[in-house]
Design an enzyme around this catalytic site. Structure first.
Site, mmCIF file in Angstrom:
data_model
loop_
_atom_site.group_PDB
_atom_site.id
_atom_site.type_symbol
_atom_site.label_atom_id
_atom_site.label_comp_id
_atom_site.label_asym_id
_atom_site.label_seq_id
_atom_site.Cartn_x
_atom_site.Cartn_y
_atom_site.Cartn_z
ATOM 1 N N SER A 14 0.817 -1.211 0.000
ATOM 2 C CA SER A 14 0.000 0.000 0.000
ATOM 3 C C SER A 14 0.857 1.269 0.000
ATOM 4 C CB SER A 14 -0.923 0.016 1.217
ATOM 5 O OG SER A 14 -1.655 1.227 1.255
ATOM 6 N N LYS A 65 -13.896 -3.770 2.283
ATOM 7 C CA LYS A 65 -14.781 -2.631 2.023
ATOM 8 C C LYS A 65 -16.253 -2.919 2.346
ATOM 9 C CE LYS A 65 -11.862 -0.359 -1.409
ATOM 10 N NZ LYS A 65 -11.796 0.239 -2.764
ATOM 11 N N ASP A 102 -13.618 6.612 -2.888
ATOM 12 C CA ASP A 102 -13.252 6.155 -4.235
ATOM 13 C C ASP A 102 -14.017 6.964 -5.282
ATOM 14 O OD1 ASP A 102 -11.428 4.207 -3.467
ATOM 15 O OD2 ASP A 102 -12.955 2.640 -3.334
ATOM 16 N N GLY A 130 -16.649 -5.124 -11.221
ATOM 17 C CA GLY A 130 -16.362 -5.371 -9.815
ATOM 18 C C GLY A 130 -16.617 -4.150 -8.953
ATOM 19 N N ARG A 153 -16.843 -9.999 -18.982
ATOM 20 C CA ARG A 153 -16.917 -11.345 -19.570
ATOM 21 C C ARG A 153 -18.329 -11.910 -19.516
ATOM 22 N NH1 ARG A 153 -12.174 -12.703 -21.225
ATOM 23 N NH2 ARG A 153 -10.303 -11.861 -20.225
ATOM 24 N N THR A 157 -24.837 -6.209 -15.509
ATOM 25 C CA THR A 157 -25.453 -4.892 -15.374
ATOM 26 C C THR A 157 -26.668 -4.899 -14.456
ATOM 27 O OG1 THR A 157 -26.661 -5.283 -17.447
ATOM 28 C CG2 THR A 157 -24.618 -4.009 -17.590
#
Length: 274
Positions: A14, A65, A102, A130, A153, A157
């Site tokens: 990190s 998270k 984020d 992801g 892949r 949605t």
């Protein structure tokens, strides 16, 4: 002695300590320190819940998270919308507030890629479905994008239906078997949220629009290199990392983040690592 730390597993790589400690040094916060702790999702509640009282906050990376969001006693609207949290802030009356910066990381990186003023984007392409895809969709929505292709892949949605409704987005699933070059030609910007290895066989097709690649382990990433060679601007994940850290720093310390000093320290650390 006020402290903060980043939690995750693995965590030794990190660069968050570089950013935050540089911020403390720039502001003369000599009594502040920022550490990193190897912490799994299962270990996070105990790690945070039993932390010493001088810990003002924690940055949270994968795989914690979702655990951070569930652990918190208070949740910001954007963290709830993202369905995960990368920030935990100790509340004065007890308990912890969960946030997701984020979103600001993506927004800041897009501003550096495309200019600070949100435009009237026609169409965007997000690669991957992801955890980072959600902040990517949020950041694009803030810039006025409403039609977004999601390349993955398999079609995921449906998992973003609630988020898409809240952000008023029209999501279209795209597979690697589609005509990617044609899809990319329709896009004003691409945000890639997947490891570089996943795109090895598709770099030529994907390199025809400005790119934000959230990966920063090796810079430039192959996608960034191909895209730059075709004459389009690129931004790497280190810029997203920096922008998501600014709000964390401010929530932990209550002071404005010294952004230039933090970014300079990050760039120097990346240079030494490379």
């Amino acid at each position: 002695m006020p402290r903060a730390a980043v939690l995750g597993s693995p965590i030794a790589h990190s660069l968050s300590p570089v950013l935050h400690n540089a911020g403390y040094a720039a502001l003369g916060l000599d009594d502040w320190s920022y550490e990193c702790f190897e912490t799994t999702a299962e270990e996070l509640p105990e790690r945070v819940g039993e932390s010493e009282s001088d810990f003002r906050g924690f940055s949270v990376t994968m795989p914690g998270k979702f655990a951070a969001l569930n652990f918190a006693t208070e949740v910001t609207d954007r963290a709830r919308l993202m369905g995960s949290a990368n920030t935990l802030v100790r509340l004065e009356g007890g308990g912890w507030r969960a946030d997701n910066t984020d979103t600001e990381g993506i927004a800041g990186a897009l501003a550096e890629l495309m200019g600070a003023t949100p435009g009237t984007g026609r169409r965007a392409l997000v690669i991957g479905a992801g955890g980072t895809a959600r902040p990517a969709l949020w950041g694009l929505a803030q810039r006025g994008y409403r039609d977004i292709d999601v390349l993955n892949r398999r079609d995921r949605t449906a998992e973003f239906a609630k988020l898409a409704d809240a952000l008023e987005l029209n999501l279209t699933p795209v597979s690697y078997a589609d005509n990617l070059r044609a899809r990319v030609k329709q896009a004003d910007v691409i945000v890639s949220t997947v490891p570089s290895a996943a795109l090895t066989d598709h770099l030529e097709a994907l390199s025809h629009a400005p790119v934000l690649d959230v990966i920063y382990d090796t810079l430039p990433t192959p996608l960034m290199a191909y895209t730059a060679a075709d004459g389009y601007p690129t931004v790497g994940g280190h810029i997203m990392l920096a922008h998501q850290s600014f709000s964390q720093f401010e929530q932990f310390t209550g002071l404005s983040a010294p952004r230039a000093a933090m970014v300079d320290a990050l760039l120097e650390a990346l240079k030494k690592r490379d």
